[in-house]
Design an enzyme around this catalytic site. Sequence first.
Site, short mmCIF file in Angstrom:
data_model
loop_
_atom_site.label_atom_id
_atom_site.label_comp_id
_atom_site.label_asym_id
_atom_site.label_seq_id
_atom_site.Cartn_x
_atom_site.Cartn_y
_atom_site.Cartn_z
N CYS A 77 0.86 -1.19 0.00
CA CYS A 77 0.00 0.00 0.00
C CYS A 77 0.89 1.24 0.00
O CYS A 77 0.80 2.12 0.86
CB CYS A 77 -0.94 0.00 1.20
SG CYS A 77 -1.82 -1.57 1.44
N ALA A 97 1.66 3.90 -2.20
CA ALA A 97 1.43 5.28 -2.66
C ALA A 97 0.98 6.17 -1.50
O ALA A 97 0.28 5.69 -0.60
CB ALA A 97 0.38 5.27 -3.77
N ASP A 107 -3.53 -5.44 -6.43
CA ASP A 107 -4.24 -5.62 -5.16
C ASP A 107 -3.43 -6.58 -4.31
O ASP A 107 -3.19 -7.74 -4.70
CB ASP A 107 -5.63 -6.17 -5.43
CG ASP A 107 -6.49 -6.26 -4.17
OD1 ASP A 107 -5.92 -6.26 -3.05
OD2 ASP A 107 -7.72 -6.35 -4.30
N CYS A 122 -2.02 5.67 9.91
CA CYS A 122 -2.08 7.08 10.32
C CYS A 122 -3.46 7.35 10.92
O CYS A 122 -4.24 8.15 10.42
CB CYS A 122 -1.80 8.00 9.13
SG CYS A 122 -2.86 7.74 7.68
#
Length: 431
Positions: A256, A258, A303, A370
């Site tokens: 993941c 980007a 994916d 985050c």
Amino acid sequence: MVRPPSSRFAPVETAAPVEIQGLAARLAALRMIDAVLRRGDPLDQAAPPLLRPVPRADDRALATAIAQEVLRWLVDCDALIDQAMKLPLPHDAKARSVLRMMLVQVLRLNLPPHAVIATGLPLLSGGPRRLAHGVFSAILGKGEAALPAAPSLPEPVMLRWGQAWPDRLAPIAAALAEPPPLDLNLADPATTAAWAERLGGISLMPGHVRLARGQAVEHLDGYAQGAWWVQDLAATIPARLIGAAPCAGARALDLCAAPGGKTLQLAAAGWTVTAIDKSPRRLERLSENLTRTQLSAEVIAADALTWQPDHGFDAILIDAPCSATGTARRHPDVLHRQPALDDLIALQSALLARASGWLNPGGTLVYAVCSLEPAEGEAQAAAYGGTPLPVTPDELPEGIAPTAQGWLRTDPGMLAEAGGLDGFFAARWKA
């Protein structure tokens, strides 16, 4: 006290004339606010097409600032509006959104009221302009209108965070009052002191330089030669927990990946990096930054739940999709978009389970989000059955300590005297 009309207005249908100077920017801001509050769109995704009709860069920046400040201070703007009215104005009324915009322009952006009125009331063409003018004048008329020192949190957020972080709720809210400073991550940590002096910034740990916000990044010294990239200090810590490559050819997987800050960190630390993300569009930015910094990584649009590598990895970093509530300083729209936590938690668990099977013996696995939601951070780490590799104090900025479990937990209220940082969680395991 002013009485509202009975009808409602949808901002997305606004069709105000744009000949008035500055009106195009306000119309774009109104539509951006509508996209977040009515449709639930992330602001950074809604903004680009809505800003295209605004020709000037400074007007586009103003439109974005207005939308962000409305979303940052929404609860408190609404309180001022409600106090000035005899009857409640519907929450989704266009007049309410226009009034919110007018208030933040005066109370947060320090624009003169006459200019705010001239560019605000035309947005209500065919609507309750007299009402909006009356309410705005009533709020400012006594010369005492003000927003609180810290923004009030929306009730669902206050309830969640108050339960999760009862002792941290006030510092977190206080930290959300202002957009964050500009953090740069250096490709070569050995040059930290030199770049801090060269750019006029401060450093909170090796490889980091912090500057005042509002600077045009592409015009800063070092941008063109790829000496650094923009990345919040807290966001750099998960890749720091992996450390430097132990040998030439050591393989790291950034899952993941980007927009790519952590991929750049791993590549700069000597790893042979594979970066995976579902979004080809977001990976374009990663590829651009790799070119600018002259770093290399294998970039794959796939994916992670169906992709299968043909070899193992010595380090895996999972920067999992999450509610992003830890980024509320820079993305205040997250405060008003109810996260689909159940779906996100299931995806995070699936990524952890799948990626752990790709780790070579002796390898390092780091999971990060985050988010300020414990269900996405602490609960995920507690449920994972790997061998813990606790975070140590010397791996963190001064003033940040590992949790009792050896995890990383930051929130926006930490390091407040130095400008704060995003909310992040990270945990680390050894194969």
